[in-house]
Design a protein around this motif. Structure first.
Motif, PDB file in Angstrom:
ATOM      1  N   ILE C  59       0.836  -1.209   0.000  1.00 46.06           N
ATOM      2  CA  ILE C  59       0.000   0.000   0.000  1.00 46.06           C
ATOM      3  C   ILE C  59       0.865   1.250   0.000  1.00 46.06           C
ATOM      4  CG2 ILE C  59      -1.900  -1.145   1.220  1.00 46.06           C
ATOM      5  CD1 ILE C  59      -0.980   0.286   3.785  1.00 46.06           C
ATOM      6  N   PRO C  60       0.289   2.351  -0.500  1.00 48.60           N
ATOM      7  CA  PRO C  60       1.011   3.615  -0.384  1.00 48.60           C
ATOM      8  C   PRO C  60       1.195   3.951   1.098  1.00 48.60           C
ATOM      9  CG  PRO C  60      -1.251   3.985  -1.148  1.00 48.60           C
ATOM     10  CD  PRO C  60      -1.019   2.510  -1.166  1.00 48.60           C
ATOM     11  N   GLY C  61       2.325   4.498   1.439  1.00 45.89           N
ATOM     12  CA  GLY C  61       2.575   4.847   2.840  1.00 45.89           C
ATOM     13  C   GLY C  61       1.483   5.731   3.389  1.00 45.89           C
ATOM     14  N   GLY C  62       1.190   5.553   4.662  1.00 40.73           N
ATOM     15  CA  GLY C  62       0.134   6.325   5.296  1.00 40.73           C
ATOM     16  C   GLY C  62       0.449   7.813   5.337  1.00 40.73           C
ATOM     17  N   ARG C  87       9.371   8.866  14.055  1.00 41.96           N
ATOM     18  CA  ARG C  87       9.891   7.505  14.101  1.00 41.96           C
ATOM     19  C   ARG C  87       8.764   6.537  14.491  1.00 41.96           C
ATOM     20  NH1 ARG C  87      14.741   7.838  17.656  1.00 41.96           N
ATOM     21  NH2 ARG C  87      13.169   7.461  19.252  1.00 41.96           N
ATOM     22  N   ALA C  88       7.983   6.945  15.471  1.00 38.86           N
ATOM     23  CA  ALA C  88       6.836   6.115  15.852  1.00 38.86           C
ATOM     24  C   ALA C  88       5.872   5.964  14.676  1.00 38.86           C
ATOM     25  CB  ALA C  88       6.128   6.716  17.060  1.00 38.86           C
ATOM     26  N   ALA C  89       5.665   7.068  13.969  1.00 40.42           N
ATOM     27  CA  ALA C  89       4.792   7.026  12.793  1.00 40.42           C
ATOM     28  C   ALA C  89       5.307   5.990  11.798  1.00 40.42           C
ATOM     29  CB  ALA C  89       4.721   8.403  12.143  1.00 40.42           C
ATOM     30  N   ALA C  90       6.607   6.034  11.548  1.00 41.80           N
ATOM     31  CA  ALA C  90       7.213   5.097  10.603  1.00 41.80           C
ATOM     32  C   ALA C  90       6.929   3.662  11.020  1.00 41.80           C
ATOM     33  CB  ALA C  90       8.720   5.340  10.523  1.00 41.80           C
ATOM     34  N   TRP C  91       7.152   3.373  12.280  1.00 40.62           N
ATOM     35  CA  TRP C  91       6.869   2.031  12.790  1.00 40.62           C
ATOM     36  C   TRP C  91       5.445   1.580  12.432  1.00 40.62           C
ATOM     37  CZ3 TRP C  91      10.770   3.060  16.893  1.00 40.62           C
ATOM     38  CH2 TRP C  91      11.635   1.956  17.106  1.00 40.62           C
ATOM     39  N   GLY C  92       4.567   2.550  12.416  1.00 34.85           N
ATOM     40  CA  GLY C  92       3.162   2.210  12.191  1.00 34.85           C
ATOM     41  C   GLY C  92       2.733   2.296  10.741  1.00 34.85           C
ATOM     42  N   GLY C  93       3.680   2.509   9.823  1.00 28.89           N
ATOM     43  CA  GLY C  93       3.298   2.502   8.417  1.00 28.89           C
ATOM     44  C   GLY C  93       2.885   3.851   7.871  1.00 28.89           C
ATOM     45  N   THR C  94       3.158   4.892   8.621  1.00 32.77           N
ATOM     46  CA  THR C  94       2.871   6.236   8.118  1.00 32.77           C
ATOM     47  C   THR C  94       4.165   6.864   7.622  1.00 32.77           C
ATOM     48  OG1 THR C  94       0.879   6.629   9.420  1.00 32.77           O
ATOM     49  CG2 THR C  94       2.199   8.572   8.868  1.00 32.77           C
ATOM     50  N   GLY C 397       0.308   9.136  -1.506  1.00 36.17           N
ATOM     51  CA  GLY C 397      -1.077   8.658  -1.506  1.00 36.17           C
ATOM     52  C   GLY C 397      -1.425   7.681  -2.595  1.00 36.17           C
ATOM     53  N   VAL C 398      -0.438   7.286  -3.399  1.00 37.66           N
ATOM     54  CA  VAL C 398      -0.762   6.403  -4.517  1.00 37.66           C
ATOM     55  C   VAL C 398       0.504   5.660  -4.930  1.00 37.66           C
ATOM     56  CG1 VAL C 398      -0.307   8.227  -6.224  1.00 37.66           C
ATOM     57  CG2 VAL C 398      -1.853   6.332  -6.810  1.00 37.66           C
ATOM     58  N   ILE C 399       0.323   4.462  -5.419  1.00 37.47           N
ATOM     59  CA  ILE C 399       1.448   3.711  -5.969  1.00 37.47           C
ATOM     60  C   ILE C 399       1.365   3.802  -7.480  1.00 37.47           C
ATOM     61  CG2 ILE C 399       2.432   1.408  -6.237  1.00 37.47           C
ATOM     62  CD1 ILE C 399       1.744   0.862  -3.347  1.00 37.47           C
TER      63      ILE C 399
END
Ligand SMILES: [Zn+2]
Ligand SMILES: [Zn+2]
Ligand SMILES: [Zn+2]
Ligand SMILES: [Zn+2]
Ligand SMILES: [Zn+2]
Ligand SMILES: [Zn+2]
Ligand SMILES: [Zn+2]
Ligand SMILES: [Zn+2]
Lengths: 479, 479, 479, 479
Positions: C59-62, C87-94, C397-399
């Motif tokens: 999926i496209p990154g959050g 960094r926390a965001a990254a962990w969660g896929g954002t 927002g898109v791949i």
């Protein structure tokens, strides 16, 4: 015969007055400031009867615009005759009914009109008018509408359910509404989608679901909402005024409210059963005597609705907001033994109907006690608006000079226990009460019908045949 | 003094009656079946005055619940005093007004209450009550509310516009509404978003748009709709009843209707100007005398709305559907010369207001003639509901024993030409008429105020000081 | 650096595709049919890294469009810095956030813009953009809007609450919206009626109601619904597009839906807390450690709403019906000790905010598992629409070729236990988790940010400063 | 066959990308960043065909989900065969149609399914799927639904009009919807109240109103709104997804929007004729050749609606708000001579239908030019959503690897003049154009169908039989 009702609080649709009411013969002659004299003239000394209403409400007699006395239905007849039903009505403070002349598809409505006159004439305790049912609308019926209007039958009921018995299709409805738009008749509608219901009933029975509870489940709110909307659209297209009978689903109310907000002449009536009773508590009841067939006592159409879904609560609110304009009973009683029990193994064979004509005024008054409606609104919902809606106002529905002497003295300090149990009140010709155990913080003390006291201190003192036919005019309520 | 009004058609809020009305002293003593006798007693022979109303309507005197006599505003005063304004009202069939006691931010409302009594006492042609304006609501004002209620001032008006003059912020409104919810007062609201309007006015003036037409453009419907919704929400949160004054935008009506459908005690008043006049035709008018300043004659707030957008049409519909419950005038006249012309070069300096107190009954009756409202609805909108809404019913707003002898004989076969032009009617203290050239197919023949004939055949025959203060109770209209 | 993500199921906003994704440098170079060759060319052999996503979603990154890293508020700062928070965001896929530049009334927004750049530059794990907060809107701020748009700050947040701190009055809002209508900026609104809330808070505290639960009771739905409606009307008048942040009340959703149905450019964001948490369960919680102050963990504004009133249920529905268009976190964490506990004796002193930036993708994915939203809708709500709404689409927002290489491999067969308890996941700089004990039937396996793998098998492998500023364009989502 | 479409702007439902599209055989193999190489591999040198789309839009081929090729109706057949109709579609950038298998009451739907395969097989220029019409729903049809779903016919159309031909009553509809709720089929509805219409048509003809204009007047919006609401309620009761075809009345849209806002799976399609044409301008047209029968060219059902009532304007708005989700043509052409002229003296005998399959993509693109919809929304309305709605997404409706190579190169700098007049474009088998004189600011340059160029520079270069049957899955669009 001259009667003075003195010292009471006269309640009308907009408020109250401390006033005496003088009835001369059959007609109200004056409404007077309380006290024994008018310009020095001693009124009280010049009347035959004085009723002291101190501490009590003096209201126009109730008008129940939806009853079915001795109605032939499903091979039996509603158990109240015009005699027993109107007497019970009198006991409960109702002094006028409008009953339905039935037409079955092969019948001529003018002949039916005559037949209903014969049933009622000489038998009624109170005054009565007629609506005409139009089944499977035919050209001849449309033509006859004008004649009936001239006779005082100014409202016509169609059905969107009961295929082969009452149902008219949308084309027939359209044509009848076009006629109503041109002659001013009020078009009444039993708004349930019969085609949907017939499928659901068949499926329920095939699945072995035969108890009265399934009567409710097979007539879902969607069927009522849909038909209500459809009737509104046909009325919108034609310009006819529309009166939806026995509204029970909150979603149907929303349809009516939306149309009214746009200025369309759409009206809705509800009944005491849709304010107090429910799918869960009554249709789903069981008893030692009847088991799950107990619910048959409350099989009527539209059906009792789910309390969990909040229909009853919404219906009271609609009475406050005037999204619903009046309360009738749809009185159509059947006994459990020999009538309702025709459907012991098949809920669809249970004659549809509940008997309430006796209790409407009391049940709605309890709404005043409970803070759900105001005192003037009680009178408006049960008497004034019914009279206006169906062309009787001036004679009925109001206490003013020239009106018929239909007056009820209602005691807010009295009490009424409803039911066939000991110490309770029930005069309808039924072997059970749909309202068993309901307690009312008020009491119908005295009922005067066209100047004659017919209920006195709770005793019926009238005679069969006191009631006369009400030749109605066109609706006086159109917006 | 005993007066009999005979042979007329008494019109009340639910219908009509052929009836005579007997007034004994200041009070209605009886409503009687027409004819000269009651149980053989000859009424007509025992009264001082007989008014023959054959072929005419006999209605409760009009109640105008929104007037501003001699109101101080923008460095001048409304041009009608209590004397001239109430006399004009009498001419037009209005027998009660409720005027607004003004409080400016630094003033004490109890002192203002006294001051207004002094202005009115001994000067009025008809009875008068007071609403209290609460400006920039302070704790002391909230405390004083209870005292004023005891004095018969049971309704309080707040403003969402006019910063620094009248405006209360939402926190102040919330606190006032909490108080109203607890003491039963009716909370009235001038619902326009003043902060939005102030910006738009400033921008218009900076752009050189100074003519009266821009008064309309800078008070767009969004500002009214928004404030109406906001007031409804604060009322919803607190439980206070809410009465929105001078509703003119159809979108504001929709907000009121939506709240009412949910059972909230929200009410709306409109005024004749919002039914008949428009942004395009009046605010945008020009004349030889005034050029584009002609529109100043109709500068009032809320402003006249666009006809192209259909507000006027929708407002009439709202009167039918009861989404709007009553019609007042917001009477607040200013002369063109010396008053309105303060804004010759700046529309924002034009004193806001239109004079209509004399013509409300006529203008609304024309709605009956034009088929827009029914005859009983006319009485309901102009008299019965105003009386109920503001705690006067029983004394005002109805013809029944015990009510004040406030009765108007209205001739449906008469005619009224409004205006200051020759052959026209205008008694308000203004140098122009906002209704010049309006023709009414009806005429106020006789006006009786507390038993005294004050207008007779179109002539004013009353005296300054006839009118008395109306000590009002709480609203009798809550749903 | 060339990376191939192969064999996965690419999910975009309208559906899925079995496809490989090739990232060349920082940018997506191609989306390819699965398999190792393109026209005979062996892609896999020509890349540096191959990630096998078989059985997983690609999926496209959050895109989290509402965060407040190290935000200064009430004398403290949100506990996550740009470093720890992203960094926390990254962990969660954002892989992208849009954070808010704060302006307090006396500050210059261009200087604030620079100050925020300094805070973020070199510290972020993922890409970041900025919205600008406009406090107490002044002329200078309106002028600066155009400059900021040129810098890629194309959205501006106003407040209808927090008087003296953030609040703008309706006139200021009107002027800012006029500006937005002319320059195309997206106007964002914190829609709560602060004046109402301030009164309620004061009353609650005076009554001794000091616990966090009263934070909820003093910010009732009426305050949110009202402000939402007001913002919509001002947007309607000016023509500006409006984006309402952190919508939590179902009635506010209804206002947004109504405006959208009329074609107005009005949008709403909700947050995970309004989908899962409630007044009763969280704000009203108590614990051994904190007693009734436990609820402080979930003090945020707008507040958690009542479950009994059904807000959470309605909010999920709104995500399906697109009455709410996207989900952000409003990430604004504070520790219990030393921060939240400032309000131990006064809920109004509790710093407002919840930390969720790490868990948004997971919490919304659980909605897919639970059948509340579809798989493509998950991506649309969390990535595609946020990117379109705020002018990043094409890059974010898109791949698709040309987009930044922001890609997440999400394992529907993985599992994530959220919390600070043993065996659970939590990387935000807080001493508690607002989501303790939440279980997710899925797992963020790999996170690629502009072509660089920053999370691999659940381990963070990126570096401080990987993230770059996103210069945004105007909204690409207007209807 | 390998084709590279290079340098274009790929447009999908959420936005655009500068990207090249590689088609290998019948399938899209890759979407690539523009440029001639992938990781050093020269793509352009390894394909058979290169299409340069610089400055042009590259979009997924149009999906027209509502056509009636050679449909037998009223004793004649729609004038386009599968051959001529699909070829015209190709010219206009449509690469997939879903046509309707007709069942008349006495026919077996499985046999009809075979018959339609025979009509289409070997004749189509583009791919085609089938919906199944269920006329007068019988048990056997319900049973056959499951078989047809297995065959890729996953949507079933019922009719609320055309008694004796197509109409099912509400009980039949209920049963079909129950089936759809259980097997996942999309239930499609022709929503017009036939019973109402039949009466109005009969009355119009009896009154001598025989011209095409009366086709519009006898199918009023109330008939459409009513049936739409009824279908929604039956869907609500059963849980079936509902797709309302050819929505033309704004009031019907409001019904659909209201249901959707409550989370019900209700969808609506409109057609180009309801966006551009009107009762007044087309149905009411006259010409030298045909007189008032000119209007016959635009006789279709639902009918063209009144421009004065604003339906067309509202329909465009609904496309923006997603209250209407997609645009099909309801392509059903008839020639004026020999077909439409069957109704010269009786509008009810005019074959119902308009030919538009060729022009849908152009007509909607003009909406982009005119600022009524966005560029991505154009693709969503005409291709992506139709594909999702009817279970084709992944293969159709999107440009992504694995999808069928259905791609259109659209030139925003081109121009298209529609009509049979000189210099205009029209390829449908009709003797007139319903769109004569419409000018489009764009042009279909190249059409690729499953990897084969079938339209090249405006010339059709494909062959009869290129098109294949699309075996569809269940809807991918449910909310
Ligand atoms: Zn019935
Ligand atoms: Zn009945
Ligand atoms: Zn209403
Ligand atoms: Zn005023
Ligand atoms: Zn906020
Ligand atoms: Zn925030
Ligand atoms: Zn919507
Ligand atoms: Zn069709």
């Amino acid at each position: 015969m001259k009667t003075l009702i003195k010292n009471g609080t006269v309640v009308n649709a907009t408020g109250t007055a401390q006033a005496d009411v003088l009835i001369d013969g059959e007609t109200i002659a004056a409404v007077l400031a309380p006290g024994s004299s008018l310009l020095g003239f001693d009124v009280e000394q010049n009347v035959d009867t004085v009723i002291d209403a101190a501490g009590k409400y003096v209201i126009p007699g109730g008008v129940d615009a939806h009853t079915h006395m001795e109605m032939p239905f499903g091979g039996t007849n509603a158990s109240d005759t015009f005699e027993t039903g109107t007497r019970a009505a009198a006991w409960g403070g109702t002094t006028s009914i409008v009953d339905f002349i039935v037409q079955y598809p092969d019948q001529n409505i003018l002949e039916q009109y005559q037949a209903w006159h014969e049933k009622a004439a000489g038998n009624c305790a109170i005054d009565y008018g007629f609506h005409q049912i139009l089944s499977d609308v035919q050209d001849s019926s449309l033509t006859a509408m004008d004649e009936l209007i001239a006779e005082g039958v100014t409202s016509f009921k169609l059905f969107m359910a009961y295929k082969g018995v009452f149902l008219s299709d949308d084309g027939q409805i359209l044509r009848a509404f076009q006629k109503g738009a041109s002659n001013g008749a009020m078009m009444m509608m039993h708004a349930e989608n019969g085609a949907m219901i017939d499928v659901l009933v068949k499926q329920a029975l095939e699945a072995g679901n035969t108890s009265p509870y399934y009567h409710g489940l097979t007539r879902p709110w969607q069927a009522e909402e849909e038909a209500t909307h459809r009737a509104i659209m046909i009325a919108n297209l034609t310009g006819a005024p529309l009166y939806v009978v026995h509204v029970s689903a909150k979603q149907a109310v929303e349809q009516i409210a939306a149309a009214r907000d746009l200025g369309q002449n759409v009206f809705g009536e509800t009944c005491p059963q849709y304010l107090y009773l429910s799918l869960e508590e009554q249709l789903g009841a069981s008893s030692e005597e009847w088991g799950s067939f107990e619910g048959a006592k409350w099989v009527c159409s539209t059906p009792l609705r789910s309390k969990a879904e909040g229909h009853q609560h919404h219906m009271w609110q609609s009475l406050r907001t005037n999204d619903i304009q009046m309360v009738s009973t749809d009185h159509c009683p059947f006994c459990m033994k020999g009538q309702k029990d025709m459907g012991l193994n098949d809920f669809s064979k249970i004659p549809n109907g509940i008997g309430s004509v006796e209790h409407r005024m009391d049940l709605l008054y309890q709404g005043v006690v409970d803070g759900k409606i105001s005192l003037p609104r009680w009178v408006e919902l049960t008497s004034t608006t019914p009279a206006r809606m169906f062309g009787m106002y001036g004679k009925k529905g109001v206490i003013q000079p020239g009106a018929d002497g239909d007056v009820v003295v209602y005691d807010p300090n009295g009490h009424t226990s409803i039911g066939i149990g000991e110490g309770r009140t029930h005069h309808m010709n039924m072997d059970y009460s749909a309202w068993e155990g309901f307690e009312i913080d008020g009491h119908v003390d005295t009922v005067v019908s066209r100047g004659r006291v017919i209920v006195d201190g709770g005793d019926y003192v009238g005679s069969k045949g006191d009631g006369r036919y009400i030749k109605r005019g066109l609706s006086q309520y159109l917006i």
